[in-house]
Design an enzyme around this catalytic site. Structure first.
Site, PDB file in Angstrom:
ATOM      1  N   LEU A 150       0.842  -1.201   0.000  1.00  0.00           N
ATOM      2  CA  LEU A 150       0.000   0.000   0.000  1.00  0.00           C
ATOM      3  C   LEU A 150       0.875   1.248   0.000  1.00  0.00           C
ATOM      4  O   LEU A 150       0.808   2.085   0.898  1.00  0.00           O
ATOM      5  CB  LEU A 150      -0.958  -0.006   1.189  1.00  0.00           C
ATOM      6  CG  LEU A 150      -2.166   0.924   1.054  1.00  0.00           C
ATOM      7  CD1 LEU A 150      -3.133   0.395  -0.001  1.00  0.00           C
ATOM      8  CD2 LEU A 150      -2.903   1.090   2.391  1.00  0.00           C
ATOM      9  N   GLY A 151       1.708   1.361  -1.038  1.00  0.00           N
ATOM     10  CA  GLY A 151       2.450   2.597  -1.264  1.00  0.00           C
ATOM     11  C   GLY A 151       1.574   3.568  -2.034  1.00  0.00           C
ATOM     12  O   GLY A 151       0.348   3.465  -2.040  1.00  0.00           O
ATOM     13  N   ILE A 153       1.158   3.920  -5.278  1.00  0.00           N
ATOM     14  CA  ILE A 153       0.394   3.258  -6.332  1.00  0.00           C
ATOM     15  C   ILE A 153      -0.694   2.390  -5.726  1.00  0.00           C
ATOM     16  O   ILE A 153      -1.842   2.398  -6.187  1.00  0.00           O
ATOM     17  CB  ILE A 153       1.336   2.433  -7.238  1.00  0.00           C
ATOM     18  CG1 ILE A 153       2.233   3.364  -8.054  1.00  0.00           C
ATOM     19  CG2 ILE A 153       0.531   1.517  -8.170  1.00  0.00           C
ATOM     20  CD1 ILE A 153       3.310   2.651  -8.844  1.00  0.00           C
ATOM     21  N   ILE A 228       1.147  -5.620 -11.408  1.00  0.00           N
ATOM     22  CA  ILE A 228       1.707  -4.451 -12.111  1.00  0.00           C
ATOM     23  C   ILE A 228       2.982  -3.993 -11.408  1.00  0.00           C
ATOM     24  O   ILE A 228       3.431  -2.868 -11.640  1.00  0.00           O
ATOM     25  CB  ILE A 228       0.678  -3.297 -12.219  1.00  0.00           C
ATOM     26  CG1 ILE A 228      -0.043  -3.031 -10.891  1.00  0.00           C
ATOM     27  CG2 ILE A 228      -0.355  -3.620 -13.294  1.00  0.00           C
ATOM     28  CD1 ILE A 228       0.737  -2.322  -9.853  1.00  0.00           C
ATOM     29  N   ARG A 230       6.504  -6.126 -10.159  1.00  0.00           N
ATOM     30  CA  ARG A 230       7.654  -6.729 -10.801  1.00  0.00           C
ATOM     31  C   ARG A 230       7.372  -8.210 -10.989  1.00  0.00           C
ATOM     32  O   ARG A 230       6.753  -8.854 -10.127  1.00  0.00           O
ATOM     33  CB  ARG A 230       8.925  -6.549  -9.953  1.00  0.00           C
ATOM     34  CG  ARG A 230       9.459  -5.120  -9.942  1.00  0.00           C
ATOM     35  CD  ARG A 230       9.981  -4.709 -11.312  1.00  0.00           C
ATOM     36  NE  ARG A 230      10.625  -3.394 -11.310  1.00  0.00           N
ATOM     37  CZ  ARG A 230      10.027  -2.274 -11.675  1.00  0.00           C
ATOM     38  NH1 ARG A 230       8.746  -2.296 -12.027  1.00  0.00           N
ATOM     39  NH2 ARG A 230      10.685  -1.132 -11.684  1.00  0.00           N
ATOM     40  N   ASP A 254       1.149  -7.411 -16.225  1.00  0.00           N
ATOM     41  CA  ASP A 254       1.917  -6.457 -17.023  1.00  0.00           C
ATOM     42  C   ASP A 254       3.410  -6.747 -16.912  1.00  0.00           C
ATOM     43  O   ASP A 254       4.198  -6.228 -17.692  1.00  0.00           O
ATOM     44  CB  ASP A 254       1.644  -5.026 -16.558  1.00  0.00           C
ATOM     45  CG  ASP A 254       2.336  -3.994 -17.427  1.00  0.00           C
ATOM     46  OD1 ASP A 254       2.134  -4.032 -18.663  1.00  0.00           O
ATOM     47  OD2 ASP A 254       3.087  -3.152 -16.883  1.00  0.00           O
ATOM     48  N   GLU A 259      10.899 -11.267 -18.739  1.00  0.00           N
ATOM     49  CA  GLU A 259      11.029 -10.022 -19.525  1.00  0.00           C
ATOM     50  C   GLU A 259      12.443  -9.852 -20.085  1.00  0.00           C
ATOM     51  O   GLU A 259      13.411 -10.167 -19.410  1.00  0.00           O
ATOM     52  CB  GLU A 259      10.714  -8.811 -18.638  1.00  0.00           C
ATOM     53  CG  GLU A 259       9.272  -8.693 -18.237  1.00  0.00           C
ATOM     54  CD  GLU A 259       9.018  -7.462 -17.381  1.00  0.00           C
ATOM     55  OE1 GLU A 259       9.749  -6.452 -17.520  1.00  0.00           O
ATOM     56  OE2 GLU A 259       8.088  -7.501 -16.568  1.00  0.00           O
ATOM     57  N   HIS A 277       4.729  -4.773 -19.985  1.00  0.00           N
ATOM     58  CA  HIS A 277       5.313  -3.855 -19.012  1.00  0.00           C
ATOM     59  C   HIS A 277       5.112  -2.391 -19.451  1.00  0.00           C
ATOM     60  O   HIS A 277       6.065  -1.611 -19.543  1.00  0.00           O
ATOM     61  CB  HIS A 277       6.801  -4.140 -18.796  1.00  0.00           C
ATOM     62  CG  HIS A 277       7.316  -3.625 -17.481  1.00  0.00           C
ATOM     63  ND1 HIS A 277       8.379  -4.190 -16.818  1.00  0.00           N
ATOM     64  CD2 HIS A 277       6.904  -2.597 -16.695  1.00  0.00           C
ATOM     65  CE1 HIS A 277       8.613  -3.530 -15.694  1.00  0.00           C
ATOM     66  NE2 HIS A 277       7.722  -2.549 -15.599  1.00  0.00           N
TER      67      HIS A 277
END
Length: 311
Positions: A150-151, A153, A228, A230, A254, A259, A277
């Site tokens: 809960l930062g 974003i 969304i 890492r 995402d 990757e 991403h």
């Protein structure tokens, strides 16, 4: 004389022109050009612009004796050797806050697309299949949304969830005293409670495979996962197994461990929505990130504290 800047990520010509007004640019958005620029010009590089997934290693830092500023274009900095930079007295800053709304928007786009099976319905419609031949999809609204991290974003995701009449719970290392949401000190308990689990926690070794087979089992066959953050946070093999066995309702990703290659193990799994991403990418977000980098650089080279130092 302009300070020399090494850019290690893709930046559009338009934004490179804006940066070139302040810096002498060395552009190295791939590994080969990066090695060449460091070998040829490492002695004169005073600043580096990178992203969290690309990072900047201790060896790279040591190849630049004049380096004094490292900036991540986005919020993530997991692959930047921060401690090594600090030991050299190098300032490290990031793009915190510049793409939060864009990422939160994308998280909800993935959630809606996955729960409502939008890609599958689009394909069925193009194939001439009418609704009476298709299974019903559940409502998104009126359910329970669990947020991992809960930062800034995570909070924006929670606000969007409120707009869908979702009950909000979250897992963090410590509870947020100013958050009016239900706190879970265990991610498994959060997954068991939630209908949707959205991953918004930083990457790095501390969160690697935080979402594992146990967490996915707790989320269950009616549950949906969105990542969304890492790719390393989710155990890809466990996710593929859960989806194939019908032990998870669906996933919207995402980011993924392979990757920039697509996650081949997931490509034939049911109800997976994948994007490359791009959650933090929009014209508005990129412009804000570049502007913040330039302001951080201006402040640093004027002898002032940067706006967004990495703590």
């Amino acid at each position: 004389m302009k300070p020399t800047l090494l850019i290690l990520t893709q930046v559009s010509p338009h934004h490179r022109d804006a940066i070139a007004a302040v810096f002498d640019i060395l552009y190295a958005p791939d590994a080969a050009s990066r090695a060449d620029q460091l070998a040829t010009h490492g002695e004169r590089i005073r600043a580096v612009l990178t992203i969290g997934s690309t990072g900047l290693s201790a060896a790279d830092i040591d190849a630049m004796p004049a380096l004094e500023l490292v900036c991540a274009l986005g919020a993530g900095f997991e692959n930047i050797a921060v401690a090594h930079a600090r030991a050299r007295g190098i300032v490290v800053a990031n793009g915190a806050g510049t793409n939060d709304s864009c990422v939160a928007d994308h998280a909800f786009a993935l959630l809606l697309a996955t729960v409502r099976a939008v890609p599958q319905l689009d394909a069925a419609t193009r194939a001439g299949t009418w609704r009476t031949a298709l299974p019903l999809r559940p409502n998104v609204s009126g359910k329970r949304l669990g947020i991992v991290g809960l930062g800034t974003i995570g909070r924006r995701i929670a606000r969007r969830g409120e707009g869908f009449d979702l009950e909000i719970g979250y897992h963090n290392r410590t509870p947020r005293g100013d958050a009016g949401y239900r706190y879970f000190d265990n991610i498994g308990a959060l997954a068991e409670w939630a209908d949707y689990l959205v991953v918004a926690t930083p990457g790095g070794p501390d969160t690697r495979h935080l979402v594992d087979a146990r967490v996915l089992a707790a989320l269950g066959p009616a549950g949906f996962l969105v990542n969304i953050a890492r790719g390393s946070v989710v155990d890809t093999e466990a996710l593929a197994s859960a989806l194939r066995a019908g032990q998870l309702g669906g996933a919207g990703l995402d980011v993924y461990e392979s990757e920039p290659e697509p996650p081949s193990i997931l490509l034939d799994c049911p109800n997976v929505v994948l994007t490359p991403h791009v959650a933090g990418w929009s014209p508005e977000a990129i412009a804000a990130s570049v502007a913040q980098f330039l302001e951080n650089a201006r402040r640093h080279f004027a002898g002032q504290q940067v706006l967004t130092p990495v703590a």
